[in-house]
Design a protein around this motif. Structure first.
Motif, short mmCIF file in Angstrom:
data_model
loop_
_atom_site.label_atom_id
_atom_site.label_comp_id
_atom_site.label_asym_id
_atom_site.label_seq_id
_atom_site.Cartn_x
_atom_site.Cartn_y
_atom_site.Cartn_z
N HIS A 93 0.95 -1.35 0.07
CA HIS A 93 -0.15 0.08 -0.05
C HIS A 93 0.98 1.15 0.04
CE1 HIS A 93 0.93 0.23 4.34
NE2 HIS A 93 0.35 -0.83 4.67
N GLY A 134 6.73 5.06 2.93
CA GLY A 134 7.51 4.87 4.58
C GLY A 134 8.83 3.87 4.18
N GLY A 142 10.07 2.48 8.75
CA GLY A 142 9.19 3.18 9.30
C GLY A 142 9.39 3.17 10.78
N GLN A 167 9.44 0.15 13.28
CA GLN A 167 10.47 -0.90 13.16
C GLN A 167 11.84 -0.48 13.82
OE1 GLN A 167 10.45 -3.95 11.72
NE2 GLN A 167 8.21 -3.49 11.72
N LYS A 200 -2.99 5.12 11.37
CA LYS A 200 -1.82 4.95 10.52
C LYS A 200 -2.36 3.87 9.48
CE LYS A 200 2.05 2.01 10.65
NZ LYS A 200 2.48 0.61 10.80
N LYS A 239 -2.38 -2.75 6.74
CA LYS A 239 -3.33 -3.95 6.19
C LYS A 239 -4.02 -4.17 7.30
CE LYS A 239 0.63 -6.94 5.44
NZ LYS A 239 1.61 -5.88 5.37
P1 ADP Z 1 1.36 -2.97 7.68
O1 ADP Z 1 1.39 -2.08 8.64
O2 ADP Z 1 0.37 -2.71 6.62
O3 ADP Z 1 1.05 -4.62 7.92
P2 ADP Z 1 4.31 -3.72 7.30
O4 ADP Z 1 4.32 -3.79 8.60
O5 ADP Z 1 4.18 -4.84 6.13
O6 ADP Z 1 2.76 -2.69 6.93
O7 ADP Z 1 5.25 -2.59 6.70
C1 ADP Z 1 6.08 -2.87 5.85
C2 ADP Z 1 7.20 -1.52 5.53
O8 ADP Z 1 6.31 -0.17 5.31
C3 ADP Z 1 7.92 -1.30 7.20
O9 ADP Z 1 9.08 -0.64 6.81
C4 ADP Z 1 6.88 -0.26 7.74
O10 ADP Z 1 7.62 0.61 8.58
C5 ADP Z 1 6.48 0.57 6.44
N1 ADP Z 1 5.08 1.15 6.76
C6 ADP Z 1 3.88 0.53 6.67
N2 ADP Z 1 2.86 1.31 6.84
C7 ADP Z 1 3.36 2.38 6.90
C8 ADP Z 1 2.77 3.79 7.23
N3 ADP Z 1 1.23 3.82 7.23
N4 ADP Z 1 3.48 4.74 7.32
C9 ADP Z 1 4.81 4.71 6.94
N5 ADP Z 1 5.48 3.54 6.93
C10 ADP Z 1 4.73 2.23 6.71
#
Ligand code: ADP
Ligand code: TRP
Length: 331
Positions: free
Chosen positions: A16, A22, A153, A156, A200, A203
């Motif tokens: 997404h 991010g 992001g 992490q 935020k 998914k």
């Molecule tokens: P989700 O929260 O949708 O499960 P992931 O945890 O798989 O997403 O995130 C994959 C990468 O994208 C990570 O480095 C995460 O920090 C970044 N990321 C996910 N959602 C966002 C957001 N809303 N804003 C900024 N970075 C994001």
């Protein structure tokens, strides 16, 4: 020598725009300046994705997604985590230097336990060892490639700090620089991309704009965004509008200030604001969407690119594992 940037994305679902702004876009920016190593964290995904067809499809989507977003596999070492067996040897090596208490403090694990307790259940219900030891595997991913910076992001950052702690524990024990200590790199302006509902984008919240949604779906998602009941005539404050916050990610500075002025002047309704948002989002995403579809249509091509990446990555990984073995007396 150039510094090294490394990051991974878990193939757990559809990419997404939060992932794009991010993680993917800042990582590709860094690749212009650093030696970049970017990968698909498929064994991390296995903790939650147990359906083989789904996992296979997710892996391909993430691979095609990185490439469609502009990753150049001649310039960036691009691979699957599972193609680098040294990752799993280093994980075992790092386990011996990872305090169990450190894992107890990991946000993802703590949240899962908290949710179980709130449901009055067994605190460990549904939690596998892969989730519990997740930060050690991630530390191995990072440390294996002598990474200097890890673009991620905000959520992490704790994991990268744990990788620092673990590398430092190894170096302190063997009294030398056996492993490189990494740093997180967070791009502050986009550290949290808001979702369609203002939380935020994630998914887990079902509030995402998928990066490669067909144009029609994209339009529908944007048009369905919830707004307040202000009339067309009323002046509106851009800073508190979900629509404007998303617009800022896609528009240039001139467009941003022009739209902010129209919000403040009154006379523009939410419907029109959404049309403007759709226009800039689609402008940036439609060329990527086409590249993504043609990459997905040829999975053998994706496998070839990832295979070449793994060939380049493995000698680097092997050197780190050897360095550890030598320091530890397992040589
Ligand atoms: P989700 O929260 O949708 O499960 P992931 O945890 O798989 O997403 O995130 C994959 C990468 O994208 C990570 O480095 C995460 O920090 C970044 N990321 C996910 N959602 C966002 C957001 N809303 N804003 C900024 N970075 C994001
Ligand atoms: N844990 C990261 C996430 O959920 C994915 C990941 C795995 C990663 N290994 C990594 C990110 C190493 C950076 C470096 O998004």
């Amino acid at each position: 020598m150039k510094k090294i940037s490394l990051t991974g994305i878990k193939p757990t679902g559809t990419l997404h725009i939060g992932n794009y702004f991010g993680a993917i876009k800042p990582a590709l920016e860094l690749a212009k300046e650093y030696d970049a190593r970017y990968f698909i964290a498929d064994y991390h995904a296995l903790n939650t994705v147990k359906d083989p067809e789904e996992l296979r499809a997710n892996i391909r989507e993430v691979a095609a997604g990185w490439l469609a977003a502009g990753l150049d596999p001649e310039q960036v070492i691009f691979y699957r985590q599972s193609s680098i067996p040294e990752t799993f040897e280093l994980t075992t090596q790092l386990m011996a230097f990872t305090a169990k208490g450190l894992m107890n403090r990991a946000h993802a694990y703590k949240t899962a336990v908290q949710e179980n307790i709130e449901k009055n259940g067994d605190p460990d219900a549904g939690i596998n060892m892969g989730l519990f030891t997740y930060p050690v595997l991630m530390a191995a991913d990072i440390i294996l490639f002598d990474s200097d910076v890890v673009p991620v992001g905000k959520d992490q950052v704790q994991h990268v700090e744990m990788a620092q702690d673990i590398a430092q524990a190894v170096n302190a024990n063997y009294k030398g620089q056996v492993l490189k200590v990494p740093q997180a790199a967070v791009v502050e302006s986009v550290a949290v991309v808001p979702g369609l509902d203002g939380r935020k984008m994630s998914k887990s919240y079902n509030n995402t704009i998928p990066l490669f949604a067909p144009e029609k779906t994209l339009r529908k998602l944007i048009m369905r965004m919830v707004t307040n009941s202000q009339t067309v005539e009323e002046p509106k404050e851009p800073g508190t509008s979900q629509i404007y916050l998303l617009y800022k990610l896609f528009a240039n500075e001139g467009e941003q200030s022009a739209l902010a002025a129209r919000y403040r002047a009154g006379g523009m309704g939410w419907g029109e604001a959404k049309e403007e948002l759709f226009r800039v989002v689609n402008r940036e995403l439609s060329p990527m969407r086409e590249r993504f579809q043609s990459l997905l249509a040829e999975p053998a091509g994706l496998d070839r690119i990832l295979g070449r990446g793994a060939e380049k990555a493995r000698p680097i990984a092997a050197a780190t594992v050897r360095r550890f073995r030598k320091a530890a007396g397992i040589d």
